[in-house]
Design a protein around this motif. Structure first.
Motif, PDB file in Angstrom:
ATOM      1  N   CYS A  14      -7.349   0.701 -46.399  1.00 58.43           N
ATOM      2  CA  CYS A  14      -7.842   1.845 -45.488  1.00 58.43           C
ATOM      3  C   CYS A  14      -9.009   1.064 -44.368  1.00 58.43           C
ATOM      4  N   PRO A  15      -8.659   1.426 -42.903  1.00 56.07           N
ATOM      5  CA  PRO A  15      -9.335   0.790 -42.177  1.00 56.07           C
ATOM      6  C   PRO A  15     -11.049   1.250 -42.038  1.00 56.07           C
ATOM      7  N   PHE A  16     -11.188   2.437 -42.695  1.00 57.64           N
ATOM      8  CA  PHE A  16     -12.624   2.746 -42.710  1.00 57.64           C
ATOM      9  C   PHE A  16     -13.418   2.249 -43.947  1.00 57.64           C
ATOM     10  N   SER A  17     -12.382   1.982 -45.129  1.00 55.34           N
ATOM     11  CA  SER A  17     -13.057   1.324 -46.333  1.00 55.34           C
ATOM     12  C   SER A  17     -13.136  -0.334 -45.834  1.00 55.34           C
ATOM     13  N   VAL A  18     -12.303  -0.755 -45.027  1.00 58.60           N
ATOM     14  CA  VAL A  18     -12.436  -1.992 -44.574  1.00 58.60           C
ATOM     15  C   VAL A  18     -14.021  -2.479 -43.671  1.00 58.60           C
ATOM     16  N   LYS A  19     -14.302  -1.359 -42.900  1.00 56.61           N
ATOM     17  CA  LYS A  19     -15.237  -1.217 -42.003  1.00 56.61           C
ATOM     18  C   LYS A  19     -16.674  -1.241 -42.845  1.00 56.61           C
ATOM     19  N   SER A  20     -16.403  -0.527 -44.038  1.00 54.74           N
ATOM     20  CA  SER A  20     -17.561  -0.386 -44.912  1.00 54.74           C
ATOM     21  C   SER A  20     -17.825  -1.636 -45.614  1.00 54.74           C
ATOM     22  N   PHE A  21     -16.550  -2.111 -46.246  1.00 54.54           N
ATOM     23  CA  PHE A  21     -16.481  -3.672 -47.089  1.00 54.54           C
ATOM     24  C   PHE A  21     -17.345  -4.508 -46.047  1.00 54.54           C
ATOM     25  N   ILE A  63     -14.631  12.282 -56.558  1.00 50.70           N
ATOM     26  CA  ILE A  63     -14.310  11.455 -55.364  1.00 50.70           C
ATOM     27  C   ILE A  63     -12.492  11.364 -55.101  1.00 50.70           C
ATOM     28  N   HIS A  64     -11.953  11.824 -54.033  1.00 49.91           N
ATOM     29  CA  HIS A  64     -10.732  11.651 -53.875  1.00 49.91           C
ATOM     30  C   HIS A  64     -10.118  10.730 -52.681  1.00 49.91           C
ATOM     31  N   VAL A  65     -10.997  10.330 -51.949  1.00 47.99           N
ATOM     32  CA  VAL A  65     -10.875   9.658 -50.765  1.00 47.99           C
ATOM     33  C   VAL A  65     -11.638   8.524 -50.527  1.00 47.99           C
ATOM     34  N   SER A  66     -11.447   7.608 -49.682  1.00 49.99           N
ATOM     35  CA  SER A  66     -12.097   6.552 -49.361  1.00 49.99           C
ATOM     36  C   SER A  66     -12.497   6.181 -47.567  1.00 49.99           C
ATOM     37  N   PRO A  67     -13.424   5.811 -47.361  1.00 50.97           N
ATOM     38  CA  PRO A  67     -14.665   5.573 -48.094  1.00 50.97           C
ATOM     39  C   PRO A  67     -15.468   6.682 -48.642  1.00 50.97           C
ATOM     40  N   THR A  68     -16.184   6.757 -49.794  1.00 52.01           N
ATOM     41  CA  THR A  68     -17.080   7.670 -50.393  1.00 52.01           C
ATOM     42  C   THR A  68     -18.194   6.803 -50.868  1.00 52.01           C
ATOM     43  N   PHE A  69     -19.422   7.269 -50.530  1.00 52.14           N
ATOM     44  CA  PHE A  69     -20.863   6.741 -50.984  1.00 52.14           C
ATOM     45  C   PHE A  69     -21.539   7.566 -51.948  1.00 52.14           C
ATOM     46  N   GLY A  90     -26.146   8.136 -58.181  1.00 56.43           N
ATOM     47  CA  GLY A  90     -25.218   8.900 -58.709  1.00 56.43           C
ATOM     48  C   GLY A  90     -25.136  10.126 -57.761  1.00 56.43           C
ATOM     49  N   LEU A  91     -25.349  10.474 -56.899  1.00 55.81           N
ATOM     50  CA  LEU A  91     -25.032  11.504 -56.238  1.00 55.81           C
ATOM     51  C   LEU A  91     -24.497  11.053 -54.841  1.00 55.81           C
ATOM     52  N   ILE A  92     -23.220  11.910 -54.669  1.00 55.52           N
ATOM     53  CA  ILE A  92     -22.372  11.724 -53.497  1.00 55.52           C
ATOM     54  C   ILE A  92     -23.119  12.108 -52.175  1.00 55.52           C
ATOM     55  N   GLU A  93     -23.006  11.227 -51.342  1.00 53.80           N
ATOM     56  CA  GLU A  93     -23.853  11.489 -49.770  1.00 53.80           C
ATOM     57  C   GLU A  93     -22.740  11.859 -48.953  1.00 53.80           C
ATOM     58  N   PRO A  94     -22.255  12.692 -48.790  1.00 55.21           N
ATOM     59  CA  PRO A  94     -21.159  13.385 -47.858  1.00 55.21           C
ATOM     60  C   PRO A  94     -21.395  13.047 -46.456  1.00 55.21           C
ATOM     61  N   LYS A  95     -22.663  12.889 -46.058  1.00 54.59           N
ATOM     62  CA  LYS A  95     -22.927  12.622 -44.414  1.00 54.59           C
ATOM     63  C   LYS A  95     -22.889  11.212 -44.214  1.00 54.59           C
ATOM     64  N   LEU A  96     -22.694  10.368 -45.133  1.00 57.27           N
ATOM     65  CA  LEU A  96     -22.542   8.763 -44.877  1.00 57.27           C
ATOM     66  C   LEU A  96     -21.014   8.430 -44.569  1.00 57.27           C
ATOM     67  N   SER A  97     -20.884   7.410 -43.534  1.00 56.40           N
ATOM     68  CA  SER A  97     -19.667   7.505 -43.250  1.00 56.40           C
ATOM     69  C   SER A  97     -19.555   5.659 -42.940  1.00 56.40           C
ATOM     70  N   SER A  98     -18.295   5.315 -42.622  1.00 55.25           N
ATOM     71  CA  SER A  98     -18.118   3.868 -42.591  1.00 55.25           C
ATOM     72  C   SER A  98     -18.540   3.572 -40.974  1.00 55.25           C
ATOM     73  N   ALA A 155     -24.473   3.070 -38.963  1.00 52.06           N
ATOM     74  CA  ALA A 155     -25.204   1.573 -38.891  1.00 52.06           C
ATOM     75  C   ALA A 155     -25.678   1.437 -40.415  1.00 52.06           C
ATOM     76  N   VAL A 156     -25.895   0.160 -40.911  1.00 54.81           N
ATOM     77  CA  VAL A 156     -26.225  -0.150 -42.132  1.00 54.81           C
ATOM     78  C   VAL A 156     -27.816   0.347 -42.231  1.00 54.81           C
ATOM     79  N   GLU A 157     -28.709   0.541 -41.317  1.00 63.83           N
ATOM     80  CA  GLU A 157     -29.877   1.070 -41.290  1.00 63.83           C
ATOM     81  C   GLU A 157     -29.830   2.593 -41.980  1.00 63.83           C
ATOM     82  N   ASP A 158     -28.645   3.490 -41.461  1.00 67.97           N
ATOM     83  CA  ASP A 158     -28.551   4.824 -41.537  1.00 67.97           C
ATOM     84  C   ASP A 158     -28.351   4.939 -43.521  1.00 67.97           C
ATOM     85  N   TRP A 159     -27.575   3.818 -43.701  1.00 68.71           N
ATOM     86  CA  TRP A 159     -27.273   3.809 -45.131  1.00 68.71           C
ATOM     87  C   TRP A 159     -28.638   3.615 -46.072  1.00 68.71           C
TER      88      TRP A 159
END
Length: 184
Positions: free
Chosen positions: A27-34, A153-159, A163-171, A174-178
């Motif tokens: 997944c291009p968005f997972s690659v960006k996250s990885f 969780i059904h799609v990637s990337p998910t963060f 133990g709690l899903i953070e739906p507003k985080l995305s690939s 910026a790392v600082e936002d994470w």
């Protein structure tokens, strides 16, 4: 005597904040996250964060299951999680060679799973075929799938953070936002 089957957990850092990344390797968005993993560890600090990679196979990425199993096979090699990371990096760096055009066409229509494994071995510089074929590896593959489903969780990337899903985080963040989502 043969060494018992053992897959290394895909975990980096040892801090109290747990940051889980559910990624599909092509997944291009997972690659960006990885590709932000090392920066995340460096900026947050390994004493503050524990990053856990969870593999999220998705059927529209046609070789997803084969590639996920190859990554987990690499985690059984002597270098464990670092070998798995090397496989993920090889797939990320050559993503188009492991994916179908528009998820259903292109040169990979004539590619076999054995050819995908050989391609990964060539790019990663690792021998994976023997570990890939170990029947016990299926337990690890299923664990990743079950863990994602149990957490909704059904799609990637998910963060997930602690133990709690953070739906507003995305690939695209910026790392600082994470890092800002980590408990103080």
């Amino acid at each position: 005597m043969t060494k018992p089957f053992s897959a290394a957990p895909l975990v980096w850092g040892h801090g109290p904040a747990v940051f889980e990344m559910f990624l599909e390797p092509t997944c291009p968005f997972s690659v960006k996250s990885f590709n932000k993993l090392d920066e995340l560890l460096e900026k947050a600090g390994p004493d503050r964060i524990t990053v856990k990679l969870r593999l999220q196979s998705q059927p529209w990425h046609m070789f997803s299951g084969v590639i996920v199993r190859a990554i987990l096979a690499a985690s059984c090699l002597p270098d464990g999680k670092e070998a798995a990371k090397k496989v993920m990096k090889a797939v990320a760096d050559h993503r188009e060679e492991f994916e179908f055009e528009k998820h259903s066409a292109g040169p990979n229509m004539d590619t076999t799973p054995a050819q995908i494994i050989a391609r990964i071995e060539a790019y990663a510089g690792l021998k994976l075929a023997a570990a890939f074929s170990v029947p016990e590896l299926q337990t690890e593959v299923k664990w990743h799938a079950k863990y994602a489903r149990q957490n909704g969780i059904h799609v990637s990337p998910t963060f997930m953070v602690n133990g709690l899903i953070e739906p507003k985080l995305s690939s695209g963040d910026a790392v600082e936002d994470w890092i800002a989502k980590l408990p103080v």
